[in-house]
Design a protein around this motif. Structure first.
Motif, short mmCIF file in Angstrom:
data_model
loop_
_atom_site.label_atom_id
_atom_site.label_comp_id
_atom_site.label_asym_id
_atom_site.label_seq_id
_atom_site.Cartn_x
_atom_site.Cartn_y
_atom_site.Cartn_z
N GLN A 159 -14.06 -60.67 32.56
CA GLN A 159 -12.82 -61.17 33.16
C GLN A 159 -13.10 -62.25 34.20
OE1 GLN A 159 -10.03 -59.92 31.68
NE2 GLN A 159 -11.56 -58.78 30.52
N ASP A 160 -12.11 -63.11 34.42
CA ASP A 160 -12.16 -64.10 35.49
C ASP A 160 -11.35 -63.56 36.66
OD1 ASP A 160 -12.21 -66.26 37.15
OD2 ASP A 160 -11.00 -67.57 35.86
N TRP A 161 -12.04 -63.17 37.73
CA TRP A 161 -11.36 -62.56 38.88
C TRP A 161 -11.07 -63.56 39.98
CZ3 TRP A 161 -9.64 -58.14 37.30
CH2 TRP A 161 -10.36 -57.40 36.37
N ASP A 162 -11.31 -64.86 39.75
CA ASP A 162 -11.01 -65.92 40.72
C ASP A 162 -11.81 -65.78 42.00
OD1 ASP A 162 -9.10 -67.07 39.03
OD2 ASP A 162 -7.57 -65.67 39.73
N CYS A 163 -12.96 -65.10 41.96
CA CYS A 163 -13.81 -64.96 43.13
C CYS A 163 -15.15 -64.39 42.67
CB CYS A 163 -13.17 -64.04 44.17
SG CYS A 163 -12.96 -62.34 43.61
N PRO A 164 -16.19 -64.47 43.50
CA PRO A 164 -17.46 -63.83 43.13
C PRO A 164 -17.26 -62.34 42.94
CG PRO A 164 -17.73 -65.28 45.04
CD PRO A 164 -16.26 -65.15 44.80
N SER A 165 -17.87 -61.76 41.90
CA SER A 165 -17.67 -60.33 41.63
C SER A 165 -18.94 -59.71 41.05
CB SER A 165 -16.49 -60.12 40.68
OG SER A 165 -16.75 -60.71 39.43
N ASP A 166 -19.03 -58.41 41.15
CA ASP A 166 -20.11 -57.67 40.52
C ASP A 166 -19.59 -56.28 40.18
OD1 ASP A 166 -21.00 -55.58 42.66
OD2 ASP A 166 -20.91 -57.46 43.77
N VAL A 167 -20.35 -55.56 39.35
CA VAL A 167 -19.92 -54.22 38.94
C VAL A 167 -21.13 -53.30 38.90
CG1 VAL A 167 -20.11 -54.89 36.51
CG2 VAL A 167 -18.80 -52.86 37.14
N LYS A 168 -20.95 -52.06 39.36
CA LYS A 168 -21.96 -51.01 39.28
C LYS A 168 -21.29 -49.76 38.71
CE LYS A 168 -24.98 -52.58 43.03
NZ LYS A 168 -25.62 -52.21 44.32
N THR A 169 -22.05 -48.99 37.93
CA THR A 169 -21.49 -47.80 37.32
C THR A 169 -22.21 -46.55 37.83
OG1 THR A 169 -23.00 -47.90 35.42
CG2 THR A 169 -20.90 -49.09 35.24
N PHE A 170 -21.46 -45.44 37.86
CA PHE A 170 -21.98 -44.17 38.36
C PHE A 170 -21.50 -43.05 37.44
CE2 PHE A 170 -21.28 -47.13 41.80
CZ PHE A 170 -22.47 -47.08 42.53
N ARG A 171 -22.37 -42.05 37.24
CA ARG A 171 -22.02 -40.94 36.37
C ARG A 171 -21.08 -39.95 37.06
NH1 ARG A 171 -23.74 -35.78 35.49
NH2 ARG A 171 -23.46 -34.99 33.34
N GLU A 172 -21.24 -39.79 38.38
CA GLU A 172 -20.40 -38.85 39.12
C GLU A 172 -20.28 -39.30 40.58
OE1 GLU A 172 -22.63 -37.29 41.31
OE2 GLU A 172 -24.19 -38.29 40.19
N GLY A 173 -19.47 -38.57 41.35
CA GLY A 173 -19.14 -39.00 42.69
C GLY A 173 -20.27 -38.95 43.69
N GLN A 174 -21.16 -37.96 43.57
CA GLN A 174 -22.22 -37.83 44.57
C GLN A 174 -23.13 -39.05 44.60
OE1 GLN A 174 -24.16 -34.02 44.76
NE2 GLN A 174 -25.98 -34.86 45.73
N SER A 175 -23.55 -39.52 43.42
CA SER A 175 -24.41 -40.71 43.38
C SER A 175 -23.67 -41.94 43.90
CB SER A 175 -24.92 -40.95 41.96
OG SER A 175 -23.84 -41.14 41.05
N PHE A 176 -22.36 -41.98 43.65
CA PHE A 176 -21.55 -43.10 44.16
C PHE A 176 -21.57 -43.12 45.69
CE2 PHE A 176 -17.24 -44.14 45.80
CZ PHE A 176 -17.26 -45.52 45.58
N PHE A 177 -21.32 -41.99 46.32
CA PHE A 177 -21.30 -41.95 47.78
C PHE A 177 -22.70 -42.15 48.37
CE2 PHE A 177 -17.28 -39.51 47.09
CZ PHE A 177 -16.44 -40.41 47.74
N GLU A 178 -23.71 -41.62 47.72
CA GLU A 178 -25.08 -41.78 48.22
C GLU A 178 -25.53 -43.24 48.16
OE1 GLU A 178 -27.38 -39.11 45.87
OE2 GLU A 178 -26.88 -37.34 47.08
N SER A 179 -24.97 -44.02 47.25
CA SER A 179 -25.33 -45.44 47.13
C SER A 179 -24.77 -46.28 48.26
CB SER A 179 -24.81 -45.99 45.80
OG SER A 179 -23.39 -46.16 45.83
N LYS A 180 -23.80 -45.73 49.01
CA LYS A 180 -23.12 -46.46 50.10
C LYS A 180 -22.52 -47.77 49.58
CE LYS A 180 -25.91 -44.39 53.75
NZ LYS A 180 -26.75 -44.61 54.94
N ARG A 181 -22.04 -47.71 48.38
CA ARG A 181 -21.47 -48.88 47.72
C ARG A 181 -20.35 -49.51 48.53
NH1 ARG A 181 -21.74 -53.26 44.35
NH2 ARG A 181 -20.11 -53.29 42.74
#
Length: 271
Positions: A159-181
């Motif tokens: 997609q064109d989001w009209d700004c710099p962008s990036d994406v990261k994926t996580f299997r579950e919530g704990q790894s998401f919070f631990e990443s301090k994303r």
């Protein structure tokens, strides 16, 4: 390091641009003053202009400071000339709200005063011309289904989001919070499944909303269950949008862009 500097300058100038937009919208005339101290230890110029009750003050580097003064009188402008003649180590440039190609002239001036803060002055100027002074957009996908994660990752990158962008994926919530994303500077969009292992989607939303409001983080939740109460609970906990699976690609793109637009409008209304 140079790339980070250029990104920082673009973000600072975006903040400056938003404040100018507020003054213009309020029909308040204003002057912009740039001071450059050849002697980095001299703060005389900064003190002078601070005493003049600046609406906006931005220290770009140790020696370059930018001010916005609403309703500056001609006397104040003349005062800057007197100060300039008395302080040969200080350069002062004054713009008013009628200055043409303001952002381009500002970039050229800053590049002249402090060229080391730019690795690509032309690139920053191009961003100004394109009107793309927006914060970076970070997407986080939380889903225990690897096929869904892969699909959403590819979908976002296309997609064109009209700004710099990036994406990261996580299997579950704990790894998401631990990443301090969510601590990464910029705006965030979190796309998550309702039913997840260890921490439910609703619990993830609840934890996010303890620390982040709608103007910083937008949340879209997905669910394969056809239950109205799932959507009601999600909105109650603080999601911005809710979609049932299977996902409709075009509709999802429009909904996400609407969420990011609302985030920017929330910021604009407070500047």
């Amino acid at each position: 390091m140079n790339g980070n500097r250029s990104g920082l300058i673009s973000e600072l100038l975006y903040l400056f641009k938003m404040n100018r937009a507020f003054l213009s919208h309020a029909h308040l005339p204003y002057h912009v003053v740039i001071t450059h101290h050849e002697d980095r230890e001299s703060h005389a110029g900064k003190l002078l202009f601070t005493e003049m009750n600046a609406f906006f003050c931005l220290s770009i580097t140790e020696s370059v400071t930018l001010f916005i003064f609403p309703n500056v009188t001609q006397k104040n402008v003349k005062d800057t000339d007197c100060f300039r003649s008395d302080q040969p180590g200080v350069k002062i440039t004054v713009f008013d709200d009628r200055t043409e190609d303001f952002e381009k002239k500002l970039i050229n001036l800053l590049n002249e005063y402090e060229p080391e803060i730019f690795y690509d002055a032309n690139g920053v100027s191009s961003m100004i011309a394109a009107g793309s002074f927006t914060e970076p957009l970070h997407f986080s996908v939380i889903d225990d289904d690897p096929i869904a994660r892969s699909f959403l990752n590819e979908f976002i990158e296309r997609q064109d989001w009209d700004c710099p962008s990036d994406v990261k994926t996580f299997r579950e919530g704990q790894s998401f919070f631990e990443s301090k994303r969510l601590e990464e500077p910029g705006k965030h969009v979190v796309l998550l499944e309702n039913v997840l292992p260890r921490i439910t989607g609703l619990e993830i939303v609840k934890q996010i909303r303890k620390n982040y409001a709608d103007d910083t983080v937008s949340i879209m939740m997905f669910s394969g269950r056809k239950r109205e109460e799932d959507a009601l609970s999600a909105f109650k906990f603080g999601v911005n949008d809710f979609m049932e699976k299977p996902l409709k690609h075009q509709e999802m793109a429009v909904r996400i862009k609407n969420m990011t637009k609302r985030m920017r409008e929330l910021v604009s209304s407070f500047n």
